[in-house]
Design an enzyme around this catalytic site. Structure first.
Site, PDB file in Angstrom:
ATOM      1  N   ASN A   8       0.868  -1.172   0.000  1.00 58.94           N
ATOM      2  CA  ASN A   8       0.000   0.000   0.000  1.00 58.94           C
ATOM      3  C   ASN A   8       0.908   1.227   0.000  1.00 58.94           C
ATOM      4  O   ASN A   8       1.486   1.565   1.023  1.00 58.94           O
ATOM      5  CB  ASN A   8      -0.891  -0.016   1.250  1.00 58.94           C
ATOM      6  N   LYS A  10       0.069   4.267  -0.362  1.00 58.57           N
ATOM      7  CA  LYS A  10      -0.573   5.485   0.169  1.00 58.57           C
ATOM      8  C   LYS A  10      -0.297   6.666  -0.767  1.00 58.57           C
ATOM      9  O   LYS A  10      -0.229   6.469  -1.972  1.00 58.57           O
ATOM     10  CB  LYS A  10      -0.108   5.760   1.604  1.00 58.57           C
ATOM     11  N   GLU A  96      -6.976   4.666   7.664  1.00 59.19           N
ATOM     12  CA  GLU A  96      -6.773   6.084   7.326  1.00 59.19           C
ATOM     13  C   GLU A  96      -8.009   6.650   6.628  1.00 59.19           C
ATOM     14  O   GLU A  96      -8.331   7.821   6.770  1.00 59.19           O
ATOM     15  CB  GLU A  96      -5.507   6.235   6.465  1.00 59.19           C
TER      16      GLU A  96
HETATM   17  C1  PEP Z   1      -0.773   0.170   5.951  1.00 60.93           C
HETATM   18  O1  PEP Z   1      -1.038   1.351   5.970  1.00 60.93           O
HETATM   19  O2  PEP Z   1      -1.533  -0.599   5.349  1.00 60.93           O
HETATM   20  C2  PEP Z   1       0.414  -0.272   6.681  1.00 60.93           C
HETATM   21  C3  PEP Z   1       0.416  -1.479   7.150  1.00 60.93           C
HETATM   22  O3  PEP Z   1       1.433   0.624   6.844  1.00 60.93           O
HETATM   23  P1  PEP Z   1       2.880   0.357   7.544  1.00 60.93           P
HETATM   24  O4  PEP Z   1       3.403  -0.922   6.982  1.00 60.93           O
HETATM   25  O5  PEP Z   1       3.711   1.557   7.145  1.00 60.93           O
HETATM   26  O6  PEP Z   1       2.633   0.279   9.002  1.00 60.93           O
END
Ligand code: PEP
Length: 248
Positions: A8, A10, A96
């Site tokens: 992901n 983002k 989020e």
């Molecule tokens: C996510 O947002 O799906 C996630 C798991 O982020 P991170 O690996 O940065 O904690």
């Protein structure tokens, strides 16, 4: 069960950065045939990512979707448009989106149904906050999110991601025991809803997964994959995660 490892990204990476990542990453995972490898770039980079992964086993995902098929919904993107851009999956219900865009269980459910109806695979996220965990509400929250988010949804092409909010982007990973405990609980909820058919749903873990902790997490009985944020932004690091070695 085939593992499911998803990135992901983002709100990260331009079109040029996406192309650069793919040119390095795709050859690194050529040999990884026993894993579903999925990357979710931002909308603006979907087309470039699709082009760069063509002919490889890497699969494209969106990070979000709207539930209507078309019309006057400024700024939104329909499931059919994602398929058209080359997506096979979509992430829905990420914390989020729940937190910053006020998506509740009803909205999440509408999105899941609409995506599945169009033929997209769904990576459905659930997870508790630190407050909820500390006040003993973890299982209630997870049960509610799973039951309400998946009302009327068939189990095919469904992946459930357990992402404790307190572990996302914080560097605080759930311990393998903490993760396994909730994964087993989710498996139980899914069995209640889907009976034997629940066995086709992969339950993956997300929350500060890195090359250093992926092996032990993947060694847990009910963890069938990972949803990775920060550590998916570098080809070497994400490739190492894709090449996990189950540790008991
Ligand atoms: C996510 O947002 O799906 C996630 C798991 O982020 P991170 O690996 O940065 O904690």
């Amino acid at each position: 069960m085939k593992a499911f490892i998803a990135a992901n990204w983002k709100m990260n990476k331009t079109v040029a950065e996406t192309r650069e990542f793919m040119k390095t990453f795709v050859p690194l995972v050529k040999d990884a045939s026993d894993v579903d490898i999925v990357i979710a770039p931002p909308f603006t980079a979907l087309a470039a990512a699709a082009e760069e992964m063509k002919g490889s086993a890497v699969q494209l995902s969106s990070q979000d979707v709207f539930w209507e098929e078309k019309g006057a919904f400024t700024g939104e993107v329909a499931p059919g448009m994602l398929l058209d851009a080359g997506c096979r999956h979509v992430i829905i219900g990420h914390s989020e989106r729940r937190q910053y865009f006020h998506e509740d269980d009803a909205v999440v459910n509408k999105k899941v149904k609409s995506a599945r109806k169009a033929g997209l695979g769904v990576i459905f996220c659930c997870g508790e906050s630190l407050d909820e965990r500390e006040s003993g509400k973890t299982f209630d929250v997870i049960r509610r999110e799973v039951e309400m988010g998946l009302v009327g949804v068939e189990p095919e092409q469904l992946v459930v991601a357990y992402e404790p909010i307190w572990a996302i982007g914080t560097g605080k990973t759930a311990t393998p025991d903490q993760a396994q405990e909730v994964h087993a609980f989710i498996a139980g909820v899914l069995t209640k809803v889907y009976g034997n058919k629940s066995g086709i749903i992969r339950i993956i873990y997300g929350g500060s997964v890195t090359p250093d902790n992926v092996d032990i997490l993947m060694g847990c009985k009910d963890i069938s994959g990972a949803l990775v944020g920060g550590a998916s932004l570098k080809p070497d690091s994400f490739s190492r995660i894709v090449h996990f070695k189950k540790e008991k």
